[in-house]
Design a protein around this motif. Structure first.
Motif, PDB file in Angstrom:
ATOM      1  N   ARG A 128       0.845  -1.203   0.000  1.00 21.46           N
ATOM      2  CA  ARG A 128       0.000   0.000   0.000  1.00 21.46           C
ATOM      3  C   ARG A 128       0.877   1.249   0.000  1.00 21.46           C
ATOM      4  O   ARG A 128       1.819   1.351   0.766  1.00 21.46           O
ATOM      5  CB  ARG A 128      -0.893  -0.022   1.242  1.00 21.46           C
ATOM      6  N   GLY A 129       0.605   2.165  -0.911  1.00 21.38           N
ATOM      7  CA  GLY A 129       1.368   3.405  -0.991  1.00 21.38           C
ATOM      8  C   GLY A 129       2.699   3.270  -1.712  1.00 21.38           C
ATOM      9  O   GLY A 129       3.364   4.259  -1.971  1.00 21.38           O
ATOM     10  N   GLY A 130       3.089   2.050  -2.045  1.00 20.82           N
ATOM     11  CA  GLY A 130       4.365   1.824  -2.728  1.00 20.82           C
ATOM     12  C   GLY A 130       4.196   1.788  -4.240  1.00 20.82           C
ATOM     13  O   GLY A 130       3.093   1.949  -4.764  1.00 20.82           O
ATOM     14  N   VAL A 131       5.292   1.558  -4.927  1.00 17.09           N
ATOM     15  CA  VAL A 131       5.246   1.459  -6.386  1.00 17.09           C
ATOM     16  C   VAL A 131       5.118  -0.002  -6.797  1.00 17.09           C
ATOM     17  O   VAL A 131       5.564  -0.906  -6.095  1.00 17.09           O
ATOM     18  CB  VAL A 131       6.477   2.108  -7.061  1.00 17.09           C
ATOM     19  N   VAL A 132       4.504  -0.209  -7.939  1.00 18.72           N
ATOM     20  CA  VAL A 132       4.320  -1.546  -8.485  1.00 18.72           C
ATOM     21  C   VAL A 132       5.679  -2.101  -8.906  1.00 18.72           C
ATOM     22  O   VAL A 132       6.451  -1.433  -9.597  1.00 18.72           O
ATOM     23  CB  VAL A 132       3.364  -1.508  -9.700  1.00 18.72           C
ATOM     24  N   ARG A 133       5.959  -3.333  -8.483  1.00 17.63           N
ATOM     25  CA  ARG A 133       7.223  -3.998  -8.805  1.00 17.63           C
ATOM     26  C   ARG A 133       6.946  -5.259  -9.604  1.00 17.63           C
ATOM     27  O   ARG A 133       5.997  -5.987  -9.331  1.00 17.63           O
ATOM     28  CB  ARG A 133       7.967  -4.395  -7.527  1.00 17.63           C
ATOM     29  N   LEU A 134       7.786  -5.520 -10.584  1.00 21.62           N
ATOM     30  CA  LEU A 134       7.777  -6.784 -11.310  1.00 21.62           C
ATOM     31  C   LEU A 134       8.600  -7.765 -10.505  1.00 21.62           C
ATOM     32  O   LEU A 134       9.755  -7.479 -10.171  1.00 21.62           O
ATOM     33  CB  LEU A 134       8.354  -6.603 -12.713  1.00 21.62           C
ATOM     34  N   ARG A 135       8.027  -8.899 -10.176  1.00 24.50           N
ATOM     35  CA  ARG A 135       8.737  -9.940  -9.436  1.00 24.50           C
ATOM     36  C   ARG A 135       9.023 -11.082 -10.399  1.00 24.50           C
ATOM     37  O   ARG A 135       8.097 -11.698 -10.914  1.00 24.50           O
ATOM     38  CB  ARG A 135       7.899 -10.424  -8.245  1.00 24.50           C
ATOM     39  N   MET A 136      10.282 -11.325 -10.665  1.00 20.55           N
ATOM     40  CA  MET A 136      10.716 -12.383 -11.579  1.00 20.55           C
ATOM     41  C   MET A 136      11.241 -13.550 -10.755  1.00 20.55           C
ATOM     42  O   MET A 136      12.152 -13.387  -9.936  1.00 20.55           O
ATOM     43  CB  MET A 136      11.794 -11.877 -12.528  1.00 20.55           C
ATOM     44  N   TYR A 137      10.679 -14.731 -10.985  1.00 24.75           N
ATOM     45  CA  TYR A 137      11.052 -15.938 -10.248  1.00 24.75           C
ATOM     46  C   TYR A 137      12.166 -16.648 -11.001  1.00 24.75           C
ATOM     47  O   TYR A 137      12.026 -17.788 -11.436  1.00 24.75           O
ATOM     48  CB  TYR A 137       9.814 -16.811 -10.033  1.00 24.75           C
ATOM     49  N   ALA A 138      13.266 -15.930 -11.135  1.00 21.67           N
ATOM     50  CA  ALA A 138      14.450 -16.400 -11.862  1.00 21.67           C
ATOM     51  C   ALA A 138      15.623 -15.542 -11.411  1.00 21.67           C
ATOM     52  O   ALA A 138      15.440 -14.517 -10.743  1.00 21.67           O
ATOM     53  CB  ALA A 138      14.240 -16.265 -13.375  1.00 21.67           C
ATOM     54  N   ALA A 139      16.809 -15.969 -11.793  1.00 22.78           N
ATOM     55  CA  ALA A 139      18.010 -15.176 -11.517  1.00 22.78           C
ATOM     56  C   ALA A 139      18.147 -14.096 -12.588  1.00 22.78           C
ATOM     57  O   ALA A 139      17.830 -14.321 -13.758  1.00 22.78           O
ATOM     58  CB  ALA A 139      19.241 -16.073 -11.507  1.00 22.78           C
ATOM     59  N   ARG A 140      18.627 -12.931 -12.182  1.00 21.32           N
ATOM     60  CA  ARG A 140      18.830 -11.822 -13.120  1.00 21.32           C
ATOM     61  C   ARG A 140      19.837 -12.231 -14.182  1.00 21.32           C
ATOM     62  O   ARG A 140      20.953 -12.630 -13.867  1.00 21.32           O
ATOM     63  CB  ARG A 140      19.344 -10.612 -12.361  1.00 21.32           C
ATOM     64  N   PRO A 141      19.443 -12.155 -15.473  1.00 26.37           N
ATOM     65  CA  PRO A 141      20.392 -12.534 -16.521  1.00 26.37           C
ATOM     66  C   PRO A 141      21.527 -11.509 -16.631  1.00 26.37           C
ATOM     67  O   PRO A 141      21.309 -10.310 -16.445  1.00 26.37           O
ATOM     68  CB  PRO A 141      19.551 -12.552 -17.800  1.00 26.37           C
ATOM     69  N   VAL A 142      22.710 -11.994 -16.898  1.00 25.11           N
ATOM     70  CA  VAL A 142      23.873 -11.121 -17.066  1.00 25.11           C
ATOM     71  C   VAL A 142      23.567 -10.113 -18.159  1.00 25.11           C
ATOM     72  O   VAL A 142      23.042 -10.458 -19.220  1.00 25.11           O
ATOM     73  CB  VAL A 142      25.125 -11.965 -17.425  1.00 25.11           C
ATOM     74  N   GLY A 143      23.877  -8.858 -17.889  1.00 21.99           N
ATOM     75  CA  GLY A 143      23.672  -7.816 -18.879  1.00 21.99           C
ATOM     76  C   GLY A 143      22.294  -7.190 -18.873  1.00 21.99           C
ATOM     77  O   GLY A 143      22.052  -6.241 -19.607  1.00 21.99           O
ATOM     78  N   PHE A 144      21.380  -7.706 -18.048  1.00 19.95           N
ATOM     79  CA  PHE A 144      20.049  -7.103 -17.988  1.00 19.95           C
ATOM     80  C   PHE A 144      20.155  -5.797 -17.216  1.00 19.95           C
ATOM     81  O   PHE A 144      20.446  -5.793 -16.029  1.00 19.95           O
ATOM     82  CB  PHE A 144      19.047  -8.039 -17.307  1.00 19.95           C
ATOM     83  N   GLU A 145      19.937  -4.688 -17.899  1.00 19.08           N
ATOM     84  CA  GLU A 145      20.169  -3.384 -17.284  1.00 19.08           C
ATOM     85  C   GLU A 145      18.898  -2.686 -16.817  1.00 19.08           C
ATOM     86  O   GLU A 145      18.966  -1.774 -16.014  1.00 19.08           O
ATOM     87  CB  GLU A 145      20.907  -2.479 -18.265  1.00 19.08           C
ATOM     88  N   ARG A 146      17.779  -3.089 -17.328  1.00 17.37           N
ATOM     89  CA  ARG A 146      16.536  -2.368 -17.048  1.00 17.37           C
ATOM     90  C   ARG A 146      15.827  -2.993 -15.853  1.00 17.37           C
ATOM     91  O   ARG A 146      14.791  -3.607 -15.978  1.00 17.37           O
ATOM     92  CB  ARG A 146      15.659  -2.429 -18.295  1.00 17.37           C
ATOM     93  N   ASP A 147      16.366  -2.797 -14.669  1.00 15.44           N
ATOM     94  CA  ASP A 147      15.739  -3.460 -13.522  1.00 15.44           C
ATOM     95  C   ASP A 147      15.461  -2.545 -12.342  1.00 15.44           C
ATOM     96  O   ASP A 147      15.421  -2.993 -11.207  1.00 15.44           O
ATOM     97  CB  ASP A 147      16.540  -4.686 -13.111  1.00 15.44           C
ATOM     98  N   GLU A 148      15.199  -1.264 -12.610  1.00 13.39           N
ATOM     99  CA  GLU A 148      14.891  -0.347 -11.519  1.00 13.39           C
ATOM    100  C   GLU A 148      13.607  -0.723 -10.786  1.00 13.39           C
ATOM    101  O   GLU A 148      13.436  -0.364  -9.631  1.00 13.39           O
ATOM    102  CB  GLU A 148      14.826   1.103 -12.033  1.00 13.39           C
ATOM    103  N   ALA A 149      12.705  -1.442 -11.423  1.00 12.21           N
ATOM    104  CA  ALA A 149      11.447  -1.827 -10.778  1.00 12.21           C
ATOM    105  C   ALA A 149      11.252  -3.347 -10.832  1.00 12.21           C
ATOM    106  O   ALA A 149      10.136  -3.820 -10.836  1.00 12.21           O
ATOM    107  CB  ALA A 149      10.279  -1.119 -11.457  1.00 12.21           C
ATOM    108  N   VAL A 150      12.375  -4.086 -10.872  1.00 13.70           N
ATOM    109  CA  VAL A 150      12.302  -5.551 -10.969  1.00 13.70           C
ATOM    110  C   VAL A 150      12.968  -6.189  -9.762  1.00 13.70           C
ATOM    111  O   VAL A 150      14.071  -5.797  -9.377  1.00 13.70           O
ATOM    112  CB  VAL A 150      12.997  -6.072 -12.267  1.00 13.70           C
TER     113      VAL A 150
END
Length: 154
Positions: A128-150
Motif C-alpha cells: 500500500r502506498g508503494g510502487v508496483v514492482r515486477l517480481r521475476m522468479y528467476a536469476a537476473r540474466p547477465v547484462g540485464f540493465e533495465r531493472d529499476e522496478a524488478v
C-alpha cells in the motif's frame, strides 16, 4: 531457459499493459508507479498483487488447460478468503492477453508461494502506498540493465 530468452521475457513484462476491473470499468496498473486509485478504493488493504495461472514459465498451452488452472487459482483465493478482482496483462500490440487476478492483503511470501505453485515466471506486487514492482522468479540474466522496478528472486 537461457539468459537471452529470459531477458526478452522480462522486457516484454515491463512493456506489457496491466489492468484490473471493477464494476465493468478497467483501470491501469503501471510498473514503477504507485496506484493511488487502489489505495483509495480499498483503504484497509495492506498490499496488492497481480497473479495469473496461465502459461506456466511463459510457455503457451491450450486455452482449456489455462482456463482450468485459472479456476483452480480462483478457488484457492476464495478458500483462503483472499479479496480479489479480475485483471489481465497484454502485449501493447495485443499479440497476447493473459487473464489473472488482482489480489489484496496477501503477504509477499504467501503471494510468491502461490505464484510458484502455478509456475509463474513473473508477477506484480506492491505494498500500500508503494510502487508496483515486477517480481521475476528467476536469476537476473547477465547484462540485464533495465531493472529499476524488478525484483529477481532466485
Amino acid at each position: 531457459m537461457d539468459a537471452q530468452a529470459l531477458a526478452r521475457l522480462a522486457h516484454a513484462y515491463l512493456d506489457a499493459e496491466y489492468r484490473w476491473g471493477l464494476d465493468g470499468d478497467w483501470h491501469d496498473v503501471r510498473i514503477g508507479l504507485p496506484m493511488p486509485a487502489l489505495d483509495l478504493a480499498y483503504p484497509a488493504a495492506a498490499s496488492f498483487g497481480l497473479l495469473s495461472a496461465w502459461d506456466p514459465d511463459s510457455v503457451p498451452r491450450e486455452e482449456a488447460v489455462n482456463r482450468e488452472q485459472d479456476a483452480v487459482l480462483q478457488d484457492t483465493l476464495l478458500a483462503g478468503g483472499t479479496p480479489h478482482l479480475p485483471a489481465f496483462a497484454s502485449a501493447v500490440n495485443r499479440s497476447w492477453r493473459e487473464p489473472g487476478w488482482l489480489v489484496m492483503d496477501m503477504a509477499v511470501n504467501e503471494f510468491d508461494a502461490l505464484a510458484r505453485r502455478f509456475e509463474q515466471l513473473g508477477t506484480l506486487w506492491w505494498p500500500r502506498g508503494g510502487v508496483v514492482r515486477l517480481r521475476m522468479y528467476a536469476a537476473r540474466p547477465v547484462g540485464f540493465e533495465r531493472d529499476e522496478a524488478v525484483d529477481w528472486l532466485e
